[in-house]
Motif scaffolding. Structure first.
Motif, PDB file in Angstrom:
ATOM      1  N   LEU A 115       0.808  -1.216   0.000  1.00 14.09           N
ATOM      2  CA  LEU A 115       0.000   0.000   0.000  1.00 14.09           C
ATOM      3  C   LEU A 115       0.848   1.276   0.000  1.00 14.09           C
ATOM      4  O   LEU A 115       2.006   1.271   0.430  1.00 14.09           O
ATOM      5  N   ASP A 116       0.225   2.340  -0.461  1.00 14.24           N
ATOM      6  CA  ASP A 116       0.783   3.698  -0.360  1.00 14.24           C
ATOM      7  C   ASP A 116       2.199   3.802  -0.925  1.00 14.24           C
ATOM      8  O   ASP A 116       3.079   4.428  -0.332  1.00 14.24           O
ATOM      9  N   ASP A 117       2.395   3.215  -2.077  1.00 11.38           N
ATOM     10  CA  ASP A 117       3.687   3.298  -2.760  1.00 11.38           C
ATOM     11  C   ASP A 117       3.700   4.581  -3.592  1.00 11.38           C
ATOM     12  O   ASP A 117       3.672   4.551  -4.821  1.00 11.38           O
ATOM     13  N   TYR A 118       3.739   5.726  -2.912  1.00 13.26           N
ATOM     14  CA  TYR A 118       3.573   7.023  -3.571  1.00 13.26           C
ATOM     15  C   TYR A 118       4.549   7.225  -4.724  1.00 13.26           C
ATOM     16  O   TYR A 118       4.196   7.767  -5.770  1.00 13.26           O
ATOM     17  N   GLN A 119       5.793   6.830  -4.532  1.00 14.17           N
ATOM     18  CA  GLN A 119       6.807   7.089  -5.553  1.00 14.17           C
ATOM     19  C   GLN A 119       6.895   5.988  -6.611  1.00 14.17           C
ATOM     20  O   GLN A 119       7.671   6.106  -7.567  1.00 14.17           O
ATOM     21  N   GLY A 120       6.150   4.921  -6.438  1.00 14.52           N
ATOM     22  CA  GLY A 120       6.186   3.836  -7.411  1.00 14.52           C
ATOM     23  C   GLY A 120       7.495   3.083  -7.410  1.00 14.52           C
ATOM     24  O   GLY A 120       7.975   2.666  -8.467  1.00 14.52           O
ATOM     25  N   VAL A 121       8.074   2.867  -6.217  1.00 15.60           N
ATOM     26  CA  VAL A 121       9.390   2.226  -6.131  1.00 15.60           C
ATOM     27  C   VAL A 121       9.387   0.940  -5.317  1.00 15.60           C
ATOM     28  O   VAL A 121      10.422   0.275  -5.225  1.00 15.60           O
ATOM     29  N   ALA A 122       8.263   0.582  -4.729  1.00 12.33           N
ATOM     30  CA  ALA A 122       8.248  -0.556  -3.806  1.00 12.33           C
ATOM     31  C   ALA A 122       8.741  -1.841  -4.446  1.00 12.33           C
ATOM     32  O   ALA A 122       9.481  -2.612  -3.826  1.00 12.33           O
ATOM     33  N   LEU A 123       8.354  -2.072  -5.681  1.00  7.96           N
ATOM     34  CA  LEU A 123       8.711  -3.332  -6.321  1.00  7.96           C
ATOM     35  C   LEU A 123      10.121  -3.322  -6.906  1.00  7.96           C
ATOM     36  O   LEU A 123      10.609  -4.351  -7.361  1.00  7.96           O
ATOM     37  N   GLU A 124      10.784  -2.174  -6.855  1.00  3.56           N
ATOM     38  CA  GLU A 124      12.144  -2.081  -7.387  1.00  3.56           C
ATOM     39  C   GLU A 124      13.201  -2.405  -6.339  1.00  3.56           C
ATOM     40  O   GLU A 124      14.348  -2.693  -6.691  1.00  3.56           O
ATOM     41  N   HIS A 125      12.856  -2.355  -5.071  1.00  2.00           N
ATOM     42  CA  HIS A 125      13.851  -2.441  -4.016  1.00  2.00           C
ATOM     43  C   HIS A 125      14.204  -3.851  -3.593  1.00  2.00           C
ATOM     44  O   HIS A 125      15.119  -4.050  -2.830  1.00  2.00           O
ATOM     45  N   VAL A 126      13.474  -4.821  -4.048  1.00  3.49           N
ATOM     46  CA  VAL A 126      13.767  -6.194  -3.642  1.00  3.49           C
ATOM     47  C   VAL A 126      13.214  -7.138  -4.701  1.00  3.49           C
ATOM     48  O   VAL A 126      12.254  -6.814  -5.404  1.00  3.49           O
ATOM     49  N   TRP A 186      11.003  -9.426  -5.284  1.00  2.00           N
ATOM     50  CA  TRP A 186       9.798 -10.083  -4.779  1.00  2.00           C
ATOM     51  C   TRP A 186       9.556 -11.406  -5.500  1.00  2.00           C
ATOM     52  O   TRP A 186       8.867 -12.293  -4.979  1.00  2.00           O
ATOM     53  N   SER A 187      10.116 -11.538  -6.703  1.00  2.00           N
ATOM     54  CA  SER A 187       9.895 -12.759  -7.475  1.00  2.00           C
ATOM     55  C   SER A 187      10.466 -13.992  -6.774  1.00  2.00           C
ATOM     56  O   SER A 187      10.118 -15.123  -7.115  1.00  2.00           O
ATOM     57  N   GLY A 189       5.063 -18.509  -5.627  1.00  2.00           N
ATOM     58  CA  GLY A 189       3.637 -18.641  -5.439  1.00  2.00           C
ATOM     59  C   GLY A 189       2.964 -17.402  -4.891  1.00  2.00           C
ATOM     60  O   GLY A 189       1.802 -17.464  -4.481  1.00  2.00           O
ATOM     61  N   VAL A 190       3.675 -16.273  -4.888  1.00  3.13           N
ATOM     62  CA  VAL A 190       3.118 -15.031  -4.356  1.00  3.13           C
ATOM     63  C   VAL A 190       3.048 -13.999  -5.468  1.00  3.13           C
ATOM     64  O   VAL A 190       4.069 -13.664  -6.083  1.00  3.13           O
ATOM     65  N   HIS A 191       1.854 -13.504  -5.740  1.00  4.51           N
ATOM     66  CA  HIS A 191       1.693 -12.410  -6.698  1.00  4.51           C
ATOM     67  C   HIS A 191       1.702 -11.095  -5.917  1.00  4.51           C
ATOM     68  O   HIS A 191       0.846 -10.874  -5.057  1.00  4.51           O
ATOM     69  N   VAL A 192       2.686 -10.243  -6.214  1.00  3.39           N
ATOM     70  CA  VAL A 192       2.860  -8.989  -5.489  1.00  3.39           C
ATOM     71  C   VAL A 192       2.488  -7.817  -6.389  1.00  3.39           C
ATOM     72  O   VAL A 192       2.958  -7.711  -7.523  1.00  3.39           O
ATOM     73  N   SER A 193       1.634  -6.937  -5.881  1.00  5.53           N
ATOM     74  CA  SER A 193       1.288  -5.714  -6.595  1.00  5.53           C
ATOM     75  C   SER A 193       1.387  -4.544  -5.633  1.00  5.53           C
ATOM     76  O   SER A 193       1.374  -4.722  -4.409  1.00  5.53           O
ATOM     77  N   ALA A 194       1.493  -3.343  -6.177  1.00  6.48           N
ATOM     78  CA  ALA A 194       1.619  -2.141  -5.355  1.00  6.48           C
ATOM     79  C   ALA A 194       0.577  -1.119  -5.776  1.00  6.48           C
ATOM     80  O   ALA A 194       0.241  -1.006  -6.959  1.00  6.48           O
ATOM     81  N   THR A 202      13.148  -4.965   1.692  1.00  2.91           N
ATOM     82  CA  THR A 202      13.915  -6.205   1.804  1.00  2.91           C
ATOM     83  C   THR A 202      13.410  -7.024   2.978  1.00  2.91           C
ATOM     84  O   THR A 202      13.162  -8.234   2.860  1.00  2.91           O
ATOM     85  N   GLU A 203      13.230  -6.374   4.119  1.00  2.00           N
ATOM     86  CA  GLU A 203      12.783  -7.102   5.303  1.00  2.00           C
ATOM     87  C   GLU A 203      11.303  -7.469   5.215  1.00  2.00           C
ATOM     88  O   GLU A 203      10.881  -8.488   5.773  1.00  2.00           O
ATOM     89  N   ALA A 204      10.513  -6.661   4.516  1.00  2.00           N
ATOM     90  CA  ALA A 204       9.110  -7.030   4.311  1.00  2.00           C
ATOM     91  C   ALA A 204       9.018  -8.337   3.529  1.00  2.00           C
ATOM     92  O   ALA A 204       8.220  -9.224   3.863  1.00  2.00           O
TER      93      ALA A 204
END
Length: 315
Positions: A8-19, A21-22, A26-31, A296-298
């Motif tokens: 949630l609240d990924d204001y800058q659109g960077v959450a998926l760039e920092h780790v 997630w792939s 079996g986890v589909h991650v969206s922001a 990363t820790e999330a």
């Protein structure tokens, strides 16, 4: 079994760039970039069994949790999150995990606000852009007094930098002892003395029932008319209406505010345009290294929960 994770609240659109997630099989991650509330929030989280919340931007109370029957893991960035009802999560079998957080980003922004106020950077920058040149006289920090309210992990670092600026540093908090203050190289004083003597007052308390509105109208009236107030901790530490009234009346010289009663701050809120306020949109923790730590820790929290051995568990 597949899992749906929403950041949630990924204001800058960077959450998926920092780790990567792939790596979470079996986890589909969206922001979600925009701040959501009410029905829009419920719709965005429908079917998600994992949610990553950015600090305290989105409250998770019992009423919201009842609308999210699939939620099983709630990860908050940072060490604590008073916007999450931990008892309600426990009652519903929702695991809540946290991440580490760096102290230095908030310390650095605190000093950006102090320096910006003291040297009138906002009005001078605006004047320069409009063709002006040297319209104000700055305030000297060397030889002045810094009052640190809350001498913990962040406040002690802010105090150390105050000493580097050759400021006399005093500190107060409800449970601060003279010995602990001396260990940090500062003097412990009473709250009234700090407010009356400080040229800059900076807030670093944890918000709770005992610290809510630590600064109200009476406390603000004790400050010098030439003094500045900086708050990079929590908005609830200050009575905002009383602060605006003090600024309007010239009771204090200015305020640097990174935290606000409502976030995002409403477009017509007077804090946005007040001539004596240097305001930022809660940027204290928003740095590349801190975000890298958060996400990363999330991802580690999600992986550990999937393995049946959750880490950094709050409940």
């Amino acid at each position: 079994m597949s899992h749906r994770c929403v950041v949630l609240d990924d204001y800058q659109g960077v959450a998926l760039e920092h780790v990567a997630w792939s790596r979470l099989e079996g986890v589909h991650v969206s922001a979600v970039r925009e701040h959501l509330a009410g029905e829009d929030l419920v719709a965005a989280l429908a079917g998600a069994d994992v949610v990553v919340a950015m600090r305290e931007r989105t409250p998770f109370d019992a009423a919201l949790l009842d609308r999210l029957p699939d939620l099983r893991l709630l990860v908050t960035t940072g060490r604590r999150n008073p916007s999450i009802d931990l008892d309600a999560c426990r009652e519903r079998g929702i695991t809540v995990c946290a991440t580490s957080a760096l102290a230095t980003p908030t310390v650095e922004l605190t000093w950006a606000l102090v320096l910006g106020l003291a040297r009138h950077l906002l009005p001078e920058s605006r004047a320069l852009a409009g063709g002006g040149w040297q319209t104000t006289v700055g305030t000297d920090l060397a030889g002045s007094t810094l009052g640190v309210v809350g001498l913990g992990r962040i406040g002690s670092r802010v105090a150390a930098l105050g000493q580097a600026f050759d400021m006399d540093v005093v500190a107060w908090s409800p449970h601060l002892t003279a010995e602990r203050a001396a260990a940090a190289g500062v003097r412990a004083v009473g709250k009234e003395e700090l407010l009356a003597s400080a040229d800059v007052v900076t807030l670093h308390l944890v918000l709770g029932p005992g610290t809510h509105r630590t600064l109200g109208a009476d406390e603000l009236a004790r400050m010098r008319p030439t003094a500045y107030l900086v708050n990079t901790a929590r908005a609830g530490l200050v009575d905002t209406d009383a602060l605006l009234a003090a600024l309007d009346a010239g009771g204090i010289a200015g305020a640097g505010l990174d935290v606000h009663d409502t976030e995002p701050l409403p477009a017509d809120h007077p804090v946005r345009t007040h001539p004596r306020v240097l305001a930022t949109p809660h940027l204290g923790y928003v740095t590349a290294d801190n975000y890298r730590t958060f996400f990363t820790e999330a991802a580690e929290d999600v992986a550990a929960w999937l393995a049946g051995e959750p880490v950094r568990v709050l409940t």
